[in-house]
Design a protein around this motif. Sequence first.
Motif, mmCIF file in Angstrom:
data_model
loop_
_atom_site.group_PDB
_atom_site.id
_atom_site.type_symbol
_atom_site.label_atom_id
_atom_site.label_comp_id
_atom_site.label_asym_id
_atom_site.label_seq_id
_atom_site.Cartn_x
_atom_site.Cartn_y
_atom_site.Cartn_z
ATOM 1 N N LEU A 129 37.539 51.953 110.976
ATOM 2 C CA LEU A 129 38.310 50.760 111.321
ATOM 3 C C LEU A 129 37.792 50.127 112.599
ATOM 4 O O LEU A 129 37.776 48.901 112.743
ATOM 5 N N LYS A 130 37.345 50.956 113.545
ATOM 6 C CA LYS A 130 36.766 50.431 114.776
ATOM 7 C C LYS A 130 35.516 49.600 114.462
ATOM 8 O O LYS A 130 35.305 48.519 115.014
ATOM 9 N N GLY A 131 34.704 50.096 113.516
ATOM 10 C CA GLY A 131 33.524 49.331 113.125
ATOM 11 C C GLY A 131 33.882 48.011 112.479
ATOM 12 O O GLY A 131 33.238 46.977 112.728
ATOM 13 N N ASP A 132 34.938 48.006 111.637
ATOM 14 C CA ASP A 132 35.362 46.763 111.009
ATOM 15 C C ASP A 132 35.862 45.762 112.050
ATOM 16 O O ASP A 132 35.571 44.564 111.973
ATOM 17 N N LEU A 133 36.629 46.261 113.032
ATOM 18 C CA LEU A 133 37.127 45.384 114.087
ATOM 19 C C LEU A 133 35.977 44.838 114.929
ATOM 20 O O LEU A 133 35.949 43.657 115.287
ATOM 21 N N GLU A 134 35.014 45.694 115.253
ATOM 22 C CA GLU A 134 33.884 45.236 116.059
ATOM 23 C C GLU A 134 33.020 44.240 115.300
ATOM 24 O O GLU A 134 32.386 43.362 115.896
ATOM 25 N N SER A 135 32.999 44.329 113.972
ATOM 26 C CA SER A 135 32.258 43.333 113.197
ATOM 27 C C SER A 135 32.916 41.960 113.312
ATOM 28 O O SER A 135 32.235 40.934 113.321
ATOM 29 N N LEU A 136 34.254 41.930 113.412
ATOM 30 C CA LEU A 136 34.943 40.659 113.643
ATOM 31 C C LEU A 136 34.610 40.121 115.026
ATOM 32 O O LEU A 136 34.352 38.925 115.205
ATOM 33 N N ARG B 281 33.468 43.261 103.926
ATOM 34 C CA ARG B 281 33.520 44.680 104.257
ATOM 35 C C ARG B 281 34.483 45.441 103.345
ATOM 36 O O ARG B 281 34.877 46.568 103.652
ATOM 37 N N GLY B 282 34.902 44.822 102.243
ATOM 38 C CA GLY B 282 35.653 45.532 101.210
ATOM 39 C C GLY B 282 37.157 45.401 101.283
ATOM 40 O O GLY B 282 37.871 46.119 100.576
ATOM 41 N N TYR B 283 37.684 44.481 102.108
ATOM 42 C CA TYR B 283 39.130 44.317 102.220
ATOM 43 C C TYR B 283 39.617 43.238 101.254
ATOM 44 O O TYR B 283 38.891 42.301 100.915
ATOM 45 N N LEU B 284 40.874 43.388 100.832
ATOM 46 C CA LEU B 284 41.545 42.377 100.018
ATOM 47 C C LEU B 284 42.576 41.666 100.891
ATOM 48 O O LEU B 284 43.337 42.312 101.616
ATOM 49 N N GLU B 285 42.609 40.329 100.795
ATOM 50 C CA GLU B 285 43.564 39.570 101.601
ATOM 51 C C GLU B 285 44.935 39.579 100.943
ATOM 52 O O GLU B 285 45.065 39.445 99.717
ATOM 53 N N THR B 286 45.975 39.739 101.741
ATOM 54 C CA THR B 286 47.354 39.715 101.248
ATOM 55 C C THR B 286 48.109 38.586 101.928
ATOM 56 O O THR B 286 47.732 38.125 103.006
ATOM 57 N N VAL B 287 49.179 38.145 101.298
ATOM 58 C CA VAL B 287 50.098 37.176 101.881
ATOM 59 C C VAL B 287 51.494 37.754 101.741
ATOM 60 O O VAL B 287 52.010 37.878 100.633
ATOM 61 N N ALA C 250 38.618 31.215 108.818
ATOM 62 C CA ALA C 250 38.035 31.416 107.495
ATOM 63 C C ALA C 250 36.805 32.311 107.568
ATOM 64 O O ALA C 250 36.568 33.151 106.692
ATOM 65 N N THR C 251 36.010 32.144 108.626
ATOM 66 C CA THR C 251 34.825 32.989 108.792
ATOM 67 C C THR C 251 35.227 34.446 109.005
ATOM 68 O O THR C 251 34.608 35.365 108.466
ATOM 69 N N LEU C 252 36.273 34.660 109.805
ATOM 70 C CA LEU C 252 36.727 36.025 110.043
ATOM 71 C C LEU C 252 37.271 36.654 108.760
ATOM 72 O O LEU C 252 37.045 37.844 108.498
ATOM 73 N N ARG C 253 37.980 35.852 107.962
ATOM 74 C CA ARG C 253 38.496 36.384 106.694
ATOM 75 C C ARG C 253 37.348 36.762 105.755
ATOM 76 O O ARG C 253 37.394 37.806 105.104
ATOM 77 N N ARG C 254 36.332 35.900 105.706
ATOM 78 C CA ARG C 254 35.181 36.221 104.852
ATOM 79 C C ARG C 254 34.480 37.494 105.316
ATOM 80 O O ARG C 254 33.970 38.275 104.506
ATOM 81 N N GLN C 255 34.463 37.711 106.628
ATOM 82 C CA GLN C 255 33.829 38.914 107.160
ATOM 83 C C GLN C 255 34.558 40.172 106.672
ATOM 84 O O GLN C 255 33.928 41.157 106.273
ATOM 85 N N LEU C 256 35.896 40.125 106.696
ATOM 86 C CA LEU C 256 36.664 41.284 106.231
ATOM 87 C C LEU C 256 36.525 41.475 104.725
ATOM 88 O O LEU C 256 36.447 42.607 104.236
ATOM 89 N N VAL C 257 36.488 40.379 103.978
ATOM 90 C CA VAL C 257 36.288 40.486 102.530
ATOM 91 C C VAL C 257 34.929 41.120 102.251
ATOM 92 O O VAL C 257 34.790 41.975 101.355
#
Length: 789
Positions: free
Chosen positions: A613-620, A503-509, A494-501
Motif C-alpha cells: 500500500l505504501k508503494g501504491d500511495l507513493e506512486s500517486l 495498479r489493479g484497484y477498482l473505483e467505488t462510489v 482523473a490522472t490520480l484515479r487512472r494511476q490507481l486503476v
Amino acid sequence: MKFSENWLRSHVPTTASRDELAATLTAIGLEVEEVTALGEGLEQVVVAQIVACERHPEADRLQVCQVDAGQGVQLQIVCGAPNARAGLKAPLALVGAHVAGIVIKAAKLRGVESNGMLCSAKELGVDADASGLLELPADAPVGTPIADFLGLPDASIEIKLTPNRADCFSVRGIAYDVAAACDSQVVAFDATPVAATHERVLQIRLDAGADAPAYCGRIIEGINAQAPTPIWMAERLRRSGVRPVSLLVDITQYVMLELGQPMHAFDRDTLSGPVGVRHSRKGESLVLLDGREATLDDSFLLVTDGDRPVALAGVMGGKDTRVTDVTTNVFLEAAHFIPAAIIGRGRKLGLHTDASHRFERGVDPALPRQAIEVATRLVLELAGGQAGPVVEAALAQRAPAKAIGLRRARIARVLGIQIADAEVERILRALGMEVAADADGWQVSAPSRRFDIAIEEDLIEELARIHGYEAIPTTLPAGAARIIAPSESVADAATLRRQLVARGYLETVNFAFVEHGLLERWGLIDALVPLANPLSAELAVMRPALLPGLADALQRNLARQAGRVRLFETGNVFRAVQGQAPQETLRVAAIACGAARAEQWGEADRAVDFHDLKGDLESLAAVAGARLELVPIQDGFGHPGRSAQVLRDGVRIGWIGQLHPRLQRAMDLDVEAIGFEVDLAPLSKRALSRATEVSRFPSVRRDLAFLVPENVEWAALSKAVQDVAGPQLREVLLFDRYVGKGVETGHKSLAMGLILQDNSRTLTDRDVETTVAEVVAELDRRFQARIRG
C-alpha cells in the motif's frame, strides 16, 4: 400520487384520449409512472342477483345458483366462490362475454349446465381481489351493465411528483395543470358552507406557536356509522390505491385525495375538550390507530383533549378516540401544520402515512375550512345527522398573496421566444392565478396552494412548462468557446484515479451518508454533521472519512466470495465547524486485502502488506512529484504497530496502515485489511517543471552499513543523510536490513548506498571521503549509529 382517470375528468373536461392525457401529464412535469386500464370490454357483463343456491350434487366446493339478470327468466350458474349466497348481488358475465381473457360459453360443469359466470373483482379487471365474488350494494339495479354501474372503463394513473409540486397531491390540484395544458377550464367546485342545526361545539386551543397556525373542527351528531360507503366513492378510492374501510374513514380519505387536505374524525363521545395542539413532552406516549404505542420526544406535535394526547398531529390519529361502528357523534377536524413541524417525525417512529407525506411537502393553508364543509356535506348525505357550527382557531389572518411582476421582455429573454399575450393570460388563469395587465406585462397573484411561486422566474417556468418545451427552439450559442488550459501546478484527480486503476484497484462510489453506529466502531465521532431529515437511520450522518465506507464495501465483496479485493474512492468528507457551515475536504482513499498479486505462476503467493500500500500511495505522490514522509502513529482504528501518518513538507495530509484487529472483528473481516486515506489537494500539488542540466561528469557510489538501535526509523536516517551531505548527494538508497548472528540484541544493520555527483567537475576521492565522514559523524551524534565491522 395515484388517481382515477374518470375522477380527474370530472374536474376538468377534455377530449384528450387516455394516451394523450398521460403524455401531456409527463410533458408538463407530472411524470406518469404507470397507467393501469380497468374494466375494458365488459359490454355483456351485468348486475345480477342470486335468487337461490344449492350444493352441486357432484362437487362439495361448487354451488348451483339461480340468478336473476333482468332478462325475465332466471339463469342457472355453477359457481365456486365461497361468498355466493341467496340475495347477493354480483357481476354476471353472460354467454358471449369476454372476461379474464376467455369467451364465456354455455357449458356443463360436473354434469350441471351453467349459462354464464359470476365474477370477482380480479376477473373484471378492476381490483386484485380474487377471494370471492365482487359484492355489489343491495340497491344495485338488476340488469344494469356493470360498466355503467361501476363507472367503467377507467384507468388508475400513478404519477411521480417532485417535492416542489405539493399542490398536485390531490385530484383537483392536478386538474388545474391539465386544464392549462389542454386549453380547458377546471369545473367549479361546490364548497358552500353547511348550515348548523345545533349549537354544540368543542373549543379549540393552539399552543404550538407558528408550527400549527390554524385548526378547524365541527361536531356532527346522530350519524349512522354503519352506513355503507357508496360504490362510486369506494371505487374512486380503490383506483387511487386506498382500500375502503368504513364510511367515516372513507369520507376523510376521499376529501384528502380530492382536495389535498388531510383530515381526521374523532368519536365525539371520547372527547371532553377543549381540543388543542401543542408540542409533545419527552417521554409521553400515545397508542396509535394501528395499535402500536409511540414513545415521543419533545419534537412532535400533538392534538390533545384537555392535556391528554389523542393524535400525533399531521401523522396518525390515536386508537382511544377513533370512530367505530357504534359511533353516533363525530368531531371532524382539519388543520394546517407547517412542513418543518412534520418533516421526519413519522420516520422516527417507522411510520409513513398519506397525511404526513402531504404535510411534509406543504398543504394549502386555505383548505382546512373548505375540507370541513365538503366532508360535512358527504357525512350528512350518506350517514345522516345534524351538523353544528364550525369552530376555527387561527394565530393570525393570512396575508393576501403578493402580486409578482411578469414582464414581456423578460419572458422573451429567458425563453428565447415570444409568447402571445393572450396565451400568457390563458395559461396563468387556467392555473388558477389572478392576472392584471400593466404597461410592461402583468401583475400576477398565485393561489395559496402554489407556494412554490415566489418570483418572476417561477412564472416564466410555468409558461415554459405549459406552452411546451418542444416549442422552444434549440439554438447553438454564438461566438467562440473559451478554452481553459488545465493548471500545471496540480495533478488532476482523473490522472490520480487512472494511476490507481493501473495498479489493479477498482473505483467505488459510496453514499456520503453513513450510520452513526459505524462511526462509533471506528472512533470517528468528533465534529460530526448529522442530517436533519435523513433518508433512514442507516444514512443519518455525513461521512467524516472515506475508509469506513470503503471497508464496508470490502466486507460485502468478501461475503460474496471475492478473495482479492482492491478498492479506492475519491470524494468529499465533512466536518462540523462551530458557528459555520460544515467543512468539506476532498480526499482519496484505498483499501486492499488478499493476495498481493493476481493469481499467476511466476512468483510465490503472499498476502498484501503495508509496503504494498505504501508503494501504491507513493506512486500517486510521484504523479505530482511529491516526496512523502511516514511517521508511526497509534490511531484508534489503526493497528498499533502498523500505522503511520502521512506527511508532505512536514504537514500531515493523511493516514496509512492496517485496520485494528478489534475493528476487523467488529466488521466480520477475517483477513488483514490495509488502506490509506489522504487529502487530495496537498497530495496533488506539484511544482512547475523546470529544465535542469544533466551532469557530464561521472557519479560516485559509496556503500555503508550501520548498526543502529532497533527503534530508529529509516526515514529519520535518510533525512539526516540528506541534510548533511548537501547538494552533491543525488540519492540515498536502502538496500539491506539484517538482524541476527553478529548483530547485538536490540540493534539492526542497515546498508545504504550514497550516490554523489557534481555538475561542474569530477568529484575527487577527498571530496567523497569528506562527505562520507560527515555522514558517519552526524548519524553517530543523532542516532548512536556506528559503522558495522
